[in-house]
Design a protein around this motif. Sequence first.
Motif, PDB file in Angstrom:
ATOM      1  N   LEU A   8      30.752  32.085  58.811  1.00  0.00           N
ATOM      2  CA  LEU A   8      31.205  30.810  58.245  1.00  0.00           C
ATOM      3  C   LEU A   8      31.726  30.982  56.821  1.00  0.00           C
ATOM      4  O   LEU A   8      32.677  30.323  56.397  1.00  0.00           O
ATOM      5  CB  LEU A   8      30.051  29.796  58.261  1.00  0.00           C
ATOM      6  N   ILE A   9      31.095  31.905  56.078  1.00  0.00           N
ATOM      7  CA  ILE A   9      31.471  32.114  54.678  1.00  0.00           C
ATOM      8  C   ILE A   9      32.741  32.964  54.556  1.00  0.00           C
ATOM      9  O   ILE A   9      33.538  32.788  53.635  1.00  0.00           O
ATOM     10  CB  ILE A   9      30.313  32.779  53.910  1.00  0.00           C
ATOM     11  N   LEU A  10      32.945  33.865  55.497  1.00  0.00           N
ATOM     12  CA  LEU A  10      34.073  34.786  55.418  1.00  0.00           C
ATOM     13  C   LEU A  10      35.426  34.091  55.281  1.00  0.00           C
ATOM     14  O   LEU A  10      36.230  34.460  54.418  1.00  0.00           O
ATOM     15  CB  LEU A  10      34.068  35.705  56.645  1.00  0.00           C
ATOM     16  N   VAL A  15      40.053  32.403  51.700  1.00  0.00           N
ATOM     17  CA  VAL A  15      40.840  31.339  51.061  1.00  0.00           C
ATOM     18  C   VAL A  15      40.774  31.460  49.550  1.00  0.00           C
ATOM     19  O   VAL A  15      41.792  31.342  48.853  1.00  0.00           O
ATOM     20  CB  VAL A  15      40.348  29.955  51.519  1.00  0.00           C
ATOM     21  N   VAL A  16      39.576  31.723  49.021  1.00  0.00           N
ATOM     22  CA  VAL A  16      39.408  31.865  47.570  1.00  0.00           C
ATOM     23  C   VAL A  16      40.219  33.054  47.053  1.00  0.00           C
ATOM     24  O   VAL A  16      40.892  32.969  46.020  1.00  0.00           O
ATOM     25  CB  VAL A  16      37.912  32.022  47.219  1.00  0.00           C
ATOM     26  N   ALA A  17      40.184  34.175  47.798  1.00  0.00           N
ATOM     27  CA  ALA A  17      40.939  35.364  47.389  1.00  0.00           C
ATOM     28  C   ALA A  17      42.440  35.085  47.420  1.00  0.00           C
ATOM     29  O   ALA A  17      43.176  35.492  46.507  1.00  0.00           O
ATOM     30  CB  ALA A  17      40.593  36.533  48.306  1.00  0.00           C
ATOM     31  N   TYR A  18      42.907  34.390  48.448  1.00  0.00           N
ATOM     32  CA  TYR A  18      44.333  34.049  48.566  1.00  0.00           C
ATOM     33  C   TYR A  18      44.754  33.156  47.406  1.00  0.00           C
ATOM     34  O   TYR A  18      45.808  33.393  46.774  1.00  0.00           O
ATOM     35  CB  TYR A  18      44.586  33.347  49.897  1.00  0.00           C
ATOM     36  N   MET A  19      43.949  32.168  47.089  1.00  0.00           N
ATOM     37  CA  MET A  19      44.276  31.265  45.980  1.00  0.00           C
ATOM     38  C   MET A  19      44.284  32.008  44.654  1.00  0.00           C
ATOM     39  O   MET A  19      45.084  31.705  43.764  1.00  0.00           O
ATOM     40  CB  MET A  19      43.287  30.103  45.943  1.00  0.00           C
ATOM     41  N   ALA A  20      43.405  33.008  44.525  1.00  0.00           N
ATOM     42  CA  ALA A  20      43.381  33.797  43.295  1.00  0.00           C
ATOM     43  C   ALA A  20      44.676  34.594  43.147  1.00  0.00           C
ATOM     44  O   ALA A  20      45.245  34.685  42.053  1.00  0.00           O
ATOM     45  CB  ALA A  20      42.179  34.738  43.301  1.00  0.00           C
TER      46      ALA A  20
END
Length: 289
Positions: A8-10, A15-20
Amino acid sequence: MSTTRYLLILPLMAVVAYMAVVGLLYFSQRTLLFPGAGAAPVAEQARWGESVHVKTPDGEMLQGLYSQGDSDKPCVLLFFGNGDRVDNYAFLAQALAAHRIGLLAISYRGYPGSTGSPSEQGLLTDGIAAFNWLSAHDGSEIVVMGRSLGTGVAVNTAAQRPAAGVILVSPYLSVLSVAQRHYPYLPVQLLLKDPFRSDLNIGKVRQPKLFLHGRLDDSIPLSSGQALYEIAPEPKRMVIYDGAGHNDIFNDGMVGDVIRFVEALEGNRPRSRHESEGEDHSGGSASNP
């Protein structure tokens, strides 16, 4: 951590890495687009030409190098690529001078010797200011020449000023389209601050146009230059160099093509239908794009 919770966290981590990555590219895009900005100043005694200074209407001071030709010959106004410098063009200045053709190469705002910070609107303003300066100081007809990023400046300048002709070396349909090709996984259209839409300006450029492109160009693909050529109004001609890429396109044959184009414009001599509509090659192959 349980497997279920990890699964679930993956996606959230992705998404967080992509936004970064998106955020990093957004805030660093002008560093990537204008890598030559902020480099060491151009020496007042450079390898060619006279150091000149051009004031822009918004208060910036641009340094350029200027080699004056004969008054009855056109003068070339050069807008270079994004990582280039005006003092790199001694070879072109000397080749033109051998035919008594002048050259002004202008350093964009934020680039060596010039004040300010680069942006699309800033560079377009610089192009008009350079044309106005050359028109006032030289008196010859002006041939606008752009290389790579500078083709967008050249197209905009020729669309707004009475250039005698236009030379586009490794041109693009737009910086937006090139960025989309290099970053297909990013929402480039939403992020890009400086799209340089030559496709929207080329229809206003009615002067004779020479398109030059390397078939092996992997920075600005030939397809992008061909797409701009296709929508450009006549008169126009395209030369494709089979063995050339992006950074090795300048050679004796290519400079010869430039000189022949400039000399054909002397006195606003009308170009023949064959010259206007044909596609030629020099050290390369010709095909209708």
